[in-house]
Design a protein around this motif. Sequence first.
Motif, PDB file in Angstrom:
ATOM      1  N   ALA A 163      29.757  18.535  33.197  1.00 39.92           N
ATOM      2  CA  ALA A 163      31.030  19.088  33.657  1.00 39.92           C
ATOM      3  C   ALA A 163      31.154  18.887  35.165  1.00 39.92           C
ATOM      4  CB  ALA A 163      31.125  20.565  33.307  1.00 39.92           C
ATOM      5  N   THR A 164      32.241  18.285  35.577  1.00 41.72           N
ATOM      6  CA  THR A 164      32.362  17.784  36.932  1.00 41.72           C
ATOM      7  C   THR A 164      33.378  18.575  37.741  1.00 41.72           C
ATOM      8  OG1 THR A 164      34.090  16.254  36.245  1.00 41.72           O
ATOM      9  CG2 THR A 164      31.808  15.457  36.139  1.00 41.72           C
ATOM     10  N   VAL A 176      34.871  17.289  31.170  1.00 42.31           N
ATOM     11  CA  VAL A 176      35.985  18.159  31.564  1.00 42.31           C
ATOM     12  C   VAL A 176      36.116  19.357  30.626  1.00 42.31           C
ATOM     13  CG1 VAL A 176      38.470  18.260  32.037  1.00 42.31           C
ATOM     14  CG2 VAL A 176      37.188  16.168  32.545  1.00 42.31           C
ATOM     15  N   GLY A 177      36.069  19.087  29.327  1.00 46.01           N
ATOM     16  CA  GLY A 177      36.300  20.158  28.354  1.00 46.01           C
ATOM     17  C   GLY A 177      37.762  20.351  28.052  1.00 46.01           C
ATOM     18  N   PHE A 178      38.622  19.605  28.729  1.00 48.83           N
ATOM     19  CA  PHE A 178      40.074  19.632  28.545  1.00 48.83           C
ATOM     20  C   PHE A 178      40.574  18.199  28.538  1.00 48.83           C
ATOM     21  CE2 PHE A 178      40.749  24.068  29.039  1.00 48.83           C
ATOM     22  CZ  PHE A 178      42.112  24.337  28.925  1.00 48.83           C
ATOM     23  N   LEU A 228      39.358  25.821  35.020  1.00 47.59           N
ATOM     24  CA  LEU A 228      38.308  25.969  36.025  1.00 47.59           C
ATOM     25  C   LEU A 228      37.379  24.759  35.969  1.00 47.59           C
ATOM     26  CD1 LEU A 228      37.224  28.092  38.105  1.00 47.59           C
ATOM     27  CD2 LEU A 228      35.687  28.888  36.277  1.00 47.59           C
ATOM     28  N   ASN A 229      37.222  24.068  37.100  1.00 45.16           N
ATOM     29  CA  ASN A 229      36.332  22.905  37.099  1.00 45.16           C
ATOM     30  C   ASN A 229      34.908  23.302  37.473  1.00 45.16           C
ATOM     31  OD1 ASN A 229      36.151  23.068  39.919  1.00 45.16           O
ATOM     32  ND2 ASN A 229      37.372  21.239  40.314  1.00 45.16           N
ATOM     33  N   GLY A 230      34.023  22.302  37.515  1.00 42.77           N
ATOM     34  CA  GLY A 230      32.610  22.570  37.759  1.00 42.77           C
ATOM     35  C   GLY A 230      32.301  23.081  39.146  1.00 42.77           C
ATOM     36  N   ALA A 231      33.247  22.917  40.077  1.00 42.19           N
ATOM     37  CA  ALA A 231      33.056  23.409  41.444  1.00 42.19           C
ATOM     38  C   ALA A 231      33.638  24.803  41.645  1.00 42.19           C
ATOM     39  CB  ALA A 231      33.703  22.444  42.437  1.00 42.19           C
ATOM     40  N   GLY A 232      34.228  25.354  40.585  1.00 39.40           N
ATOM     41  CA  GLY A 232      34.809  26.681  40.693  1.00 39.40           C
ATOM     42  C   GLY A 232      36.248  26.694  41.168  1.00 39.40           C
ATOM     43  N   ASP A 233      36.902  25.534  41.162  1.00 45.88           N
ATOM     44  CA  ASP A 233      38.303  25.438  41.578  1.00 45.88           C
ATOM     45  C   ASP A 233      39.216  25.450  40.352  1.00 45.88           C
ATOM     46  OD1 ASP A 233      37.530  25.130  44.281  1.00 45.88           O
ATOM     47  OD2 ASP A 233      37.204  22.971  43.948  1.00 45.88           O
ATOM     48  N   TRP A 234      40.408  26.047  40.519  1.00 43.22           N
ATOM     49  CA  TRP A 234      41.394  26.081  39.442  1.00 43.22           C
ATOM     50  C   TRP A 234      42.311  24.871  39.558  1.00 43.22           C
ATOM     51  CZ3 TRP A 234      40.924  29.166  35.376  1.00 43.22           C
ATOM     52  CH2 TRP A 234      40.143  30.320  35.502  1.00 43.22           C
ATOM     53  N   ILE A 235      42.443  24.113  38.454  1.00 42.71           N
ATOM     54  CA  ILE A 235      43.210  22.877  38.413  1.00 42.71           C
ATOM     55  C   ILE A 235      44.419  23.074  37.491  1.00 42.71           C
ATOM     56  CG2 ILE A 235      43.129  20.410  37.900  1.00 42.71           C
ATOM     57  CD1 ILE A 235      41.216  21.384  40.172  1.00 42.71           C
ATOM     58  N   ASP A 236      45.615  22.700  37.973  1.00 42.99           N
ATOM     59  CA  ASP A 236      46.820  22.821  37.157  1.00 42.99           C
ATOM     60  C   ASP A 236      46.786  21.849  35.982  1.00 42.99           C
ATOM     61  OD1 ASP A 236      48.011  24.794  38.727  1.00 42.99           O
ATOM     62  OD2 ASP A 236      48.938  23.326  40.067  1.00 42.99           O
ATOM     63  N   GLY A 268      31.738  29.022  28.431  1.00 43.20           N
ATOM     64  CA  GLY A 268      32.626  28.446  29.418  1.00 43.20           C
ATOM     65  C   GLY A 268      32.040  28.391  30.816  1.00 43.20           C
ATOM     66  N   GLN A 269      32.846  27.852  31.738  1.00 41.17           N
ATOM     67  CA  GLN A 269      32.388  27.625  33.102  1.00 41.17           C
ATOM     68  C   GLN A 269      32.016  28.908  33.824  1.00 41.17           C
ATOM     69  OE1 GLN A 269      31.487  24.907  33.978  1.00 41.17           O
ATOM     70  NE2 GLN A 269      32.958  23.233  33.904  1.00 41.17           N
ATOM     71  N   GLU A 270      32.772  29.970  33.587  1.00 40.86           N
ATOM     72  CA  GLU A 270      32.441  31.230  34.278  1.00 40.86           C
ATOM     73  C   GLU A 270      31.067  31.708  33.892  1.00 40.86           C
ATOM     74  OE1 GLU A 270      36.190  33.784  35.681  1.00 40.86           O
ATOM     75  OE2 GLU A 270      35.752  33.955  33.564  1.00 40.86           O
ATOM     76  N   ALA A 271      30.713  31.617  32.622  1.00 45.74           N
ATOM     77  CA  ALA A 271      29.376  32.044  32.189  1.00 45.74           C
ATOM     78  C   ALA A 271      28.300  31.170  32.823  1.00 45.74           C
ATOM     79  CB  ALA A 271      29.289  31.988  30.658  1.00 45.74           C
TER      80      ALA A 271
END
Length: 344
Positions: A4-5, A40-42, A220-228, A337-340
């Motif tokens: 996950a990037t 990505v997961g999306f 949420l991407n792998g760097a912790g940023d929210w992507i539209d 998920g990414q948060e976990a």
Amino acid sequence: MNKATSFTSVPVIDVSGLRSENAADRLAVANEIGKAAREVGFFYISGTGVDPALFDGLLDATESFFALPLQEKMRSYIGLSQCHRGYVPTGEEGFEEGTPDLKEAFDTALDLPADDPDHLAGNPMLGPNVWPTLPGFADTVTAYYQAVLDIGRQLLWAFAVTLGEDPDTFLRYATKTPSQLRLIHYPFNPANEDAIGIGAHSDFECFTLLKPTAPGLEVLNGAGDWIDVPPLPDTFVINIGDMLELWTNGEFVATTHRVRKVKEERYSFPLFFNVDYDTVVQPLPQFTSSDRPQRAPLRAGEHLFAQTAQLFRYLRIRLESGDLALPDGSLPVGSFGQEARQRA
């Protein structure tokens, strides 16, 4: 382990090749899907062959239902159902601690007869749908459900193939699934323009096929940023859910997402594709090793029910009163998920 990037956009995949008679075409699409699922997961899919008129009819029916007076909508209140079907009023559901989601919804799933043996035995996620008395509503929603469910089966085949597994590895468990179609309405309120429409979460099933009418979805991407993830014409948005993350022991990622900054009235139609209720989901052997320990197995339907029961007010009341209990081994919301991963 999944790669996950720090992605900044979501790929678009033409899946028309999954219906090709040429095996190489089918495999090429499956591998594109696998790459997106790992990194990505999306992803978006185009070329599904789903008749656009089915979505147009669904949207018209949904707008008609949500335009009804609240008292009329509450005749179908989900808390009256024995298998989690019907109207979800604003404030009933919430992913953020202490913050209800700013949306209303109507929940449907596989429409089983009232004498279905699983329903009669008390299964909390299998049974008949609840339908409002709007002419044509049930037929319109069901036609869309069946069409998108067929696309989901094609994707389930592709996920198995791209992992190098037997093509029926997952499909064999998709015979009577508690796959839910939600009709969701996010009313626009300028005072809540930057508020959370639905809180950050991963989806509980294998994957989701989403058709929205307006922006607001963020991943949420792998760097912790929210992507539209805005809607694109003639596409569905696909995201990996908890069960595929578990089946692949993290090779695929159930990417955390939310809805925020709803700047106009928004409708959203996720179909959460699941496998059969009693399916025991555990990591495939190829994804376990001494340095990659196997995660504990879960029953697909029990995980869905446990997560649902922790989020809906009417079910939390039953839990607190002792009338309802979570299945043994149930996980808290937010365990995938990414948060976990970032918490870990």
